[in-house]
Write an enzyme that holds these catalytic residues in place. Sequence first.
Site, PDB file in Angstrom:
ATOM      1  N   HIS A 204     -27.675  28.379 -32.351  1.00 46.44           N
ATOM      2  CA  HIS A 204     -27.686  29.273 -33.521  1.00 46.44           C
ATOM      3  C   HIS A 204     -29.109  29.684 -33.910  1.00 46.44           C
ATOM      4  O   HIS A 204     -29.672  29.230 -34.890  1.00 46.44           O
ATOM      5  CB  HIS A 204     -26.896  28.737 -34.711  1.00 46.44           C
ATOM      6  CG  HIS A 204     -27.086  27.300 -35.081  1.00 46.44           C
ATOM      7  ND1 HIS A 204     -28.329  26.732 -35.293  1.00 46.44           N
ATOM      8  CD2 HIS A 204     -26.180  26.315 -35.298  1.00 46.44           C
ATOM      9  CE1 HIS A 204     -28.181  25.470 -35.629  1.00 46.44           C
ATOM     10  NE2 HIS A 204     -26.888  25.187 -35.640  1.00 46.44           N
ATOM     11  N   ASP A 262     -19.439  28.223 -34.804  1.00 50.79           N
ATOM     12  CA  ASP A 262     -19.978  27.043 -35.495  1.00 50.79           C
ATOM     13  C   ASP A 262     -18.963  26.566 -36.536  1.00 50.79           C
ATOM     14  O   ASP A 262     -19.320  26.026 -37.576  1.00 50.79           O
ATOM     15  CB  ASP A 262     -21.325  27.351 -36.139  1.00 50.79           C
ATOM     16  CG  ASP A 262     -22.122  26.105 -36.516  1.00 50.79           C
ATOM     17  OD1 ASP A 262     -21.793  25.012 -36.007  1.00 50.79           O
ATOM     18  OD2 ASP A 262     -23.057  26.213 -37.329  1.00 50.79           O
ATOM     19  N   GLY A 298     -21.885  24.581 -41.129  1.00 56.59           N
ATOM     20  CA  GLY A 298     -20.973  25.243 -40.217  1.00 56.59           C
ATOM     21  C   GLY A 298     -20.367  26.471 -40.882  1.00 56.59           C
ATOM     22  O   GLY A 298     -20.931  27.037 -41.828  1.00 56.59           O
TER      23      GLY A 298
END
Length: 369
Positions: A204, A262, A298
């Site tokens: 990410h 995620d 997340g």
Amino acid sequence: MALRVNGKVVTPTGVIRQGCVEISGDRITAVAEYPAKRDGHWIVPGFVDMHTHGGGGHTFTTGDADAARAAAAFHLRHGTTTLLASLVSSPFALMRDATAAFAPLVSEGVLAGVHFEGPYLSATRCGAQNPDYLRDPSTDELAELIELGAGAVRMVTLAPERAGALEAIKLLTSHAVVAAVGHTDATYDETRAAVAAGASVATHLFNGMRPLHHREPGPIVALLDAPNVVCELVADGVHLHDGILTFTTATAGPERVALITDAMAAAGMPDGEYELGGQAVTVADGVARLARDGAIAGSTLTMDAALRHAVDAGIPIADAVRMVATTPARAIGLGDRLGALQVGLRADLVVLDDELNVVRVMRGGSWLE
């Protein structure tokens, strides 16, 4: 008898506006123009999520096989035909138990592998990772997990500035395990050293990283500038501004950008209280944050929503499809088997309506009921 699916077919090279995908058994046998018939639906490859922690109220992070099976089934209904089960920073005993529990699911094809996001991460950039479990990379631990998993361990995220990180990267890549850089306070040079050692994924990008500065570009520029590194992006409008999403895609190209969810257990669930890696998480308006400090914990994203968000942000649909399927498949070493509507690959596809909502999902030549 071959099965034919007709519509607007998104291939690795573009869109066939009146096309057909032919399937025999579990394989794609033809992709071609088919002007005699058109049903108006988009036909795209099954989505590949290389970074997800759970969904539908179920989590991968505890190492429970039944929960993992349920989380994978939830994401399959949203078009994700291939995914890695991502864990968060944990004691080694849990990492070992999860590897043993998930290895049969990998053999069965429910999971494409295990991704350890931690515990070899930066305390400064830990984000929603539990700081109690963070530690330097251990080649002994990694070697044991790789042997125990017998192919199940597919990716490990670590911070290259931690002691022993480069040795860990070399060990991982020597066993065909993807080494990813993330949750890191590394300098530009430290990140470049990790890439030179074999790291090939940016976990990410932007999130959980030392921010870019014009006198110390840090990991972001080092990773963006590395032609062999695939950059994960969370396209939910929360983790990243849409300007960063489109800028990164234009800079690296769709062949080097992989959209990920995620996602945690709250994906597809109501707002409320949840848990991630032993920490309390509050979900409000679909945004997951740690209860203790408000850090993003997340997401509640699914891959079909990520695709829609990318297209709404201005990314052409052929590029966005590549970013949710073809690029992540290649990043985790599965590009020769799946991830595109291409002859010889596994027949994983998603039928979408004109608003890019999921109509139907096929995995391995069989429609999901």
